[in-house]
Enzyme design. Structure first.
Site, short mmCIF file in Angstrom:
data_model
loop_
_atom_site.label_atom_id
_atom_site.label_comp_id
_atom_site.label_asym_id
_atom_site.label_seq_id
_atom_site.Cartn_x
_atom_site.Cartn_y
_atom_site.Cartn_z
N HIS A 129 0.87 -1.18 0.00
CA HIS A 129 0.00 0.00 0.00
C HIS A 129 0.91 1.24 0.00
O HIS A 129 2.03 1.18 0.53
CB HIS A 129 -0.83 -0.05 1.29
CG HIS A 129 -1.88 0.99 1.43
ND1 HIS A 129 -1.61 2.28 1.80
CD2 HIS A 129 -3.23 0.93 1.27
CE1 HIS A 129 -2.75 2.96 1.87
NE2 HIS A 129 -3.74 2.16 1.55
N ASP A 206 3.39 -4.37 7.92
CA ASP A 206 2.11 -3.68 7.77
C ASP A 206 1.01 -4.72 7.97
O ASP A 206 0.76 -5.53 7.07
CB ASP A 206 2.03 -3.04 6.38
CG ASP A 206 0.67 -2.42 6.10
OD1 ASP A 206 -0.26 -2.62 6.91
OD2 ASP A 206 0.53 -1.75 5.07
N GLN A 209 -4.21 -5.41 6.96
CA GLN A 209 -5.19 -6.36 6.43
C GLN A 209 -5.16 -7.69 7.19
O GLN A 209 -5.84 -8.63 6.80
CB GLN A 209 -4.92 -6.63 4.94
CG GLN A 209 -5.15 -5.43 4.04
CD GLN A 209 -6.62 -5.01 3.96
OE1 GLN A 209 -7.53 -5.78 4.27
NE2 GLN A 209 -6.85 -3.77 3.57
N LYS A 232 -10.27 -1.28 10.24
CA LYS A 232 -10.31 -2.50 9.43
C LYS A 232 -10.55 -3.73 10.30
O LYS A 232 -10.52 -4.85 9.82
CB LYS A 232 -9.01 -2.65 8.64
CG LYS A 232 -8.82 -1.54 7.60
CD LYS A 232 -7.51 -1.69 6.89
CE LYS A 232 -7.09 -0.44 6.17
NZ LYS A 232 -7.85 -0.19 4.93
N CYS A 370 -4.78 2.34 -3.57
CA CYS A 370 -3.54 2.88 -3.00
C CYS A 370 -2.37 1.92 -3.19
O CYS A 370 -1.52 1.80 -2.31
CB CYS A 370 -3.71 3.21 -1.51
SG CYS A 370 -4.93 4.46 -1.19
#
Ligand code: PMP
Length: 412
Positions: A129, A206, A209, A232, A370
């Site tokens: 991202h 990261d 998700q 999220k 993104c």
């Protein structure tokens, strides 16, 4: 595997019970933002109605209650992600801010003291991202370090042996996602973090998700920094965290300078506080932290693996149905652990698909998600993405498939 009690779960998300253009809402944009259950809304409302005050600097009762609520939220979230004694959690406004705190913190101390210096190497995966790429582009520019991309293959996978070939003694950082939001790809990040750590680099994950799903506890990962967002994982928007090894967090030059992060201040200079305050300058989103902790408890109550089984089944259903439509190509069809489908349709623009789906009450996201460099690298333009959460049903996926087939007939 037990089935999720979908009707009961959906009742906890009042937003879902509405019609859009005369159709029941099918909310399939969960990789962008999930909805919040009543438990999260009520926890925040309780805080706002009874305990709201500024934290850490008051002797009065409300300030102490607010401080206690904030610190209890921190403890809950550390438990949720499996942090150990060696870890600390810094509240942020989300993944973007968390990743910026790391990337900036590694160059902002200047050439004499910073972790990143000229001639060194930053490796970033090609799945990222923009939030885990652009801050590293700036870090490279500001420090003189070299930014090297771990390039995905034509199917959008990254490979351990390719990382191995890029790791040099000068590698100071590996930044990688636990799940690519544009494709659903799940890289072998556990192995990659371990390799990079063994090579002497700091490792940055990261987890935007991934954090609401089954993943190893943080203590089992060779991860120096992990970033995630509340919105999220059924939590409030504008919340999230940077979690890190204390010794890694100590390497970050604080870039949110101001109140609450100092021990003493004179007109000329200041002494910075210990972690976590050192990296939490300014008044935080306390209600948000309380809501985020309630979201973690909500997920734990449902059970992450039961939830993931449900999501993987929805994804498999969508993959099978969409792939059977002529002209449709689903990205990363091999990614069985994905909780989303991202696809392109020959000669039909995603924006047109998304608009027609909305007319039938189906919310999906269209565009570059993104992650423009990844889609460019794969030779694709924008895609249509349907992403699932625990409240989605097989019937909604059937509606998605039928609506996509209809949209393609209309536009092709
Ligand atoms: N990384 C990934 C993988 C994401 O999916 C997102 C959100 N789309 C982000 C980072 C940025 O998260 P936020 O906007 O909450 O800061």
């Amino acid at each position: 595997v037990r089935d999720l009690p979908l009707a009961d779960l959906r009742a906890q998300f009042p937003l879902l019970a509405q019609s859009i253009h005369g159709h029941p809402l099918a909310y399939l944009d969960n990789a962008a933002t999930t909805q919040t259950p009543l438990a999260v809304q009520q926890a925040m409302q309780r805080f706002e109605q009874h305990d709201r005050a500024n934290i850490h600097r008051g002797v009065h009762t409300l300030s102490q209650r607010a401080t206690d609520a904030f610190e209890a939220a921190r403890a809950t979230l550390k438990g949720f992600i499996g942090a150990g004694q060696e870890h600390e959690l810094i509240f942020t406004s989300g993944t973007t801010e968390a990743l910026n705190l790391v990337a900036q913190g590694l160059w902002a101390a200047g050439p004499a003291k910073a972790w990143l210096r000229a001639g060194e190497r930053i490796i970033v995966s090609g799945l990222e991202h923009h939030a885990n790429l652009v801050p590293w582009q700036q870090a490279a520019r500001m420090s003189g370090a070299e930014l090297v991309i771990l390039r995905p293959d034509a199917q959008g996978r990254v490979h351990v042996q390719d990382l191995q070939a890029l790791l040099t003694p000068a590698t100071r950082v590996l930044a990688i996602t636990a799940g690519a939001n544009a494709t659903g790809e799940r890289p072998p990040y556990e192995e990659m973090l371990a390799l990079a750590r063994a090579a002497g680099a700091l490792t940055v994950l990261d987890a935007a998700q991934a954090v609401g799903h089954d993943m190893l506890p943080l203590t089992a990962l060779d991860c120096d920094f992990m970033a995630f967002s509340g919105h999220k994982m059924y939590g409030p928007m504008g919340t999230g965290a940077l979690v890190g090894k204390r010794e890694a967090l100590q390497l970050l030059y604080p870039v949110r300078l101001g109140g609450d992060m100092v021990d003493w201040v004179s007109y000329e200079a200041a002494g910075y506080a210990q972690l976590p305050a050192r990296l939490e300058g300014g008044t935080p989103n306390v209600a948000g932290a309380v809501g985020l902790a309630a979201a973690a408890q909500f997920i734990a109550g449902v059970g992450r693996s039961a939830m993931d089984q449900h999501l993987h089944a929805l994804r498999a259903q969508a993959l099978a149905g969409l792939s059977a439509i002529g002209g449709v190509t689903v990205l990363a069809p091999h990614a069985t652990q994905a909780t989303l489908v991202s696809f392109v349709a020959r000669d039909v623009h995603p924006h047109d698909i998304g608009t027609l789906l909305d007319e039938r009450g189906i919310a999906v996201r269209t565009g570059h998600h993104c992650a423009q460099p990844l889609l460019d690298h794969l030779g694709l333009g924008p895609t249509t993405r349907a992403s699932f959460a625990l409240y989605n049903t097989a019937e909604e996926v059937d509606r998605l498939i039928a609506a996509v087939a209809h949209a393609i007939k209309v536009f092709q």
